[in-house]
Structure formats: structure tokens, C-alpha cells
Design a protein around this motif. Structure first.
Motif, PDB file in Angstrom:
ATOM      1  N   GLN A  87       0.822  -1.210   0.000  1.00  0.00           N
ATOM      2  CA  GLN A  87       0.000   0.000   0.000  1.00  0.00           C
ATOM      3  C   GLN A  87       0.858   1.263   0.000  1.00  0.00           C
ATOM      4  O   GLN A  87       0.368   2.355  -0.282  1.00  0.00           O
ATOM      5  CB  GLN A  87      -0.922   0.021   1.223  1.00  0.00           C
ATOM      6  N   PHE A  88       2.140   1.107   0.311  1.00  0.00           N
ATOM      7  CA  PHE A  88       3.044   2.252   0.376  1.00  0.00           C
ATOM      8  C   PHE A  88       3.701   2.467  -0.974  1.00  0.00           C
ATOM      9  O   PHE A  88       3.958   1.509  -1.700  1.00  0.00           O
ATOM     10  CB  PHE A  88       4.099   2.023   1.465  1.00  0.00           C
ATOM     11  N   PRO A  89       3.995   3.729  -1.327  1.00  0.00           N
ATOM     12  CA  PRO A  89       4.647   4.001  -2.616  1.00  0.00           C
ATOM     13  C   PRO A  89       6.066   3.427  -2.629  1.00  0.00           C
ATOM     14  O   PRO A  89       6.908   3.820  -1.834  1.00  0.00           O
ATOM     15  CB  PRO A  89       4.647   5.524  -2.719  1.00  0.00           C
ATOM     16  N   LEU A  90       6.286   2.475  -3.515  1.00  0.00           N
ATOM     17  CA  LEU A  90       7.582   1.802  -3.596  1.00  0.00           C
ATOM     18  C   LEU A  90       8.353   2.168  -4.854  1.00  0.00           C
ATOM     19  O   LEU A  90       9.486   1.737  -5.031  1.00  0.00           O
ATOM     20  CB  LEU A  90       7.367   0.282  -3.533  1.00  0.00           C
ATOM     21  N   ASP A  91       7.759   2.989  -5.718  1.00  0.00           N
ATOM     22  CA  ASP A  91       8.403   3.314  -6.994  1.00  0.00           C
ATOM     23  C   ASP A  91       9.396   4.465  -6.894  1.00  0.00           C
ATOM     24  O   ASP A  91      10.091   4.757  -7.852  1.00  0.00           O
ATOM     25  CB  ASP A  91       7.350   3.609  -8.053  1.00  0.00           C
ATOM     26  N   ALA A  92       9.496   5.097  -5.743  1.00  0.00           N
ATOM     27  CA  ALA A  92      10.409   6.230  -5.600  1.00  0.00           C
ATOM     28  C   ALA A  92      11.716   5.836  -4.913  1.00  0.00           C
ATOM     29  O   ALA A  92      12.444   6.688  -4.425  1.00  0.00           O
ATOM     30  CB  ALA A  92       9.725   7.342  -4.810  1.00  0.00           C
ATOM     31  N   GLY A  93      12.018   4.545  -4.866  1.00  0.00           N
ATOM     32  CA  GLY A  93      13.263   4.096  -4.256  1.00  0.00           C
ATOM     33  C   GLY A  93      13.344   4.344  -2.772  1.00  0.00           C
ATOM     34  O   GLY A  93      14.279   4.992  -2.291  1.00  0.00           O
ATOM     35  N   PRO A  94      12.379   3.856  -2.000  1.00  0.00           N
ATOM     36  CA  PRO A  94      12.392   4.127  -0.556  1.00  0.00           C
ATOM     37  C   PRO A  94      13.533   3.409   0.152  1.00  0.00           C
ATOM     38  O   PRO A  94      14.076   2.427  -0.348  1.00  0.00           O
ATOM     39  CB  PRO A  94      11.051   3.564  -0.088  1.00  0.00           C
ATOM     40  N   MET A  95      13.862   3.921   1.330  1.00  0.00           N
ATOM     41  CA  MET A  95      14.753   3.201   2.227  1.00  0.00           C
ATOM     42  C   MET A  95      13.879   2.207   2.969  1.00  0.00           C
ATOM     43  O   MET A  95      12.760   2.544   3.369  1.00  0.00           O
ATOM     44  CB  MET A  95      15.405   4.153   3.239  1.00  0.00           C
ATOM     45  N   LEU A  96      14.375   0.999   3.143  1.00  0.00           N
ATOM     46  CA  LEU A  96      13.613  -0.021   3.852  1.00  0.00           C
ATOM     47  C   LEU A  96      14.413  -0.502   5.045  1.00  0.00           C
ATOM     48  O   LEU A  96      15.610  -0.773   4.939  1.00  0.00           O
ATOM     49  CB  LEU A  96      13.322  -1.206   2.930  1.00  0.00           C
TER      50      LEU A  96
END
Length: 117
Positions: free
Chosen positions: A66-75
Motif C-alpha cells: 500500500q506504500f509508494p515503492l516506486d520512488a526508491g524508498p529506504m527499507l
């Protein structure tokens, strides 16, 4: 804009159901990490994963995705949350910013036995 998603681990069922215990996303050092990232201008989310005392990959995936993952998040994944990220990232071709695994646990359904070291 850089963002971060911080995943908690697998709490004991008794701890999860204890009304005096914090939610898994607010337990231990996760709340502190989220605050530090926010203070440095990095929006950070710590989602509550469903039934964390009995991890279910499909249910956790539904919440995580559900979270935006296309902007290269830090995980950031702690314990079972780290194990979840290892599996999820191995199944999805996606550019991720940074990944931090803190004591990742790969097999949450494993029952320790006499042969374990």
C-alpha cells in the motif's frame, strides 16, 4: 523525495495482546528511528503488519504494497520484518534506495528442536 518504511518483527502473542504493551511499530527502538528520520527530513512510516504473532506473507505483502515503492524508498526490517523484506525483494524487480536488515529472521514458523544449534 526520499522516504523510509520500517517493518517490525514478530512479537509473542501475549505481548501483542497485552493492553499495556506498545504496538509492534512503536516498540523497542522503532519509534526512535522513525523520529530520527523525520528530524532529518525523511518521511518515515512504521506500518502495523496484520497478526504479527503469526506472520502471513500474503497478508503482510498486502499492507506493505500500500506504500509508494516506486520512488526508491529506504527499507528497514527488524527480525521477521527483515526476513519478509528479503523474500519480498527477491520476488520483485524494483529499484530500492537502501535496505537495512536488523537481526533478520527468515523462518518465522520454525519450531526450535533438539537438533538446533
Amino acid at each position: 523525495m526520499k522516504t523510509a518504511i520500517i517493518l517490525h518483527g514478530k512479537p509473542p502473542k501475549e505481548e501483542y495482546l497485552d493492553p499495556d504493551s506498545p504496538s509492534p511499530s512503536n516498540a523497542h527502538w522503532l519509534r526512535w528511528l522513525q523520529r530520527q528520520l523525520l528530524l532529518h527530513g525523511i518521511p518515515a512510516q512504521t506500518p502495523e503488519l496484520p497478526e504479527p504473532f503469526e506472520p502471513d506473507y500474503k497478508k503482510w505483502s498486502a499492507v506493505f504494497e500500500q506504500f509508494p515503492l516506486d520512488a526508491g524508498p529506504m527499507l528497514v526490517g527488524h527480525s521477521c520484518g527483515g526476513g519478509f523484506l528479503v523474500r519480498w525483494l527477491s520476488e520483485h524487480a524494483l529499484e530500492i534506495g537502501r535496505v537495512a536488515l536488523v537481526a533478520p529472521w527468515i523462518d518465522p514458523n520454525h519450531k526450535p528442536g533438539a537438533g538446533d544449534v
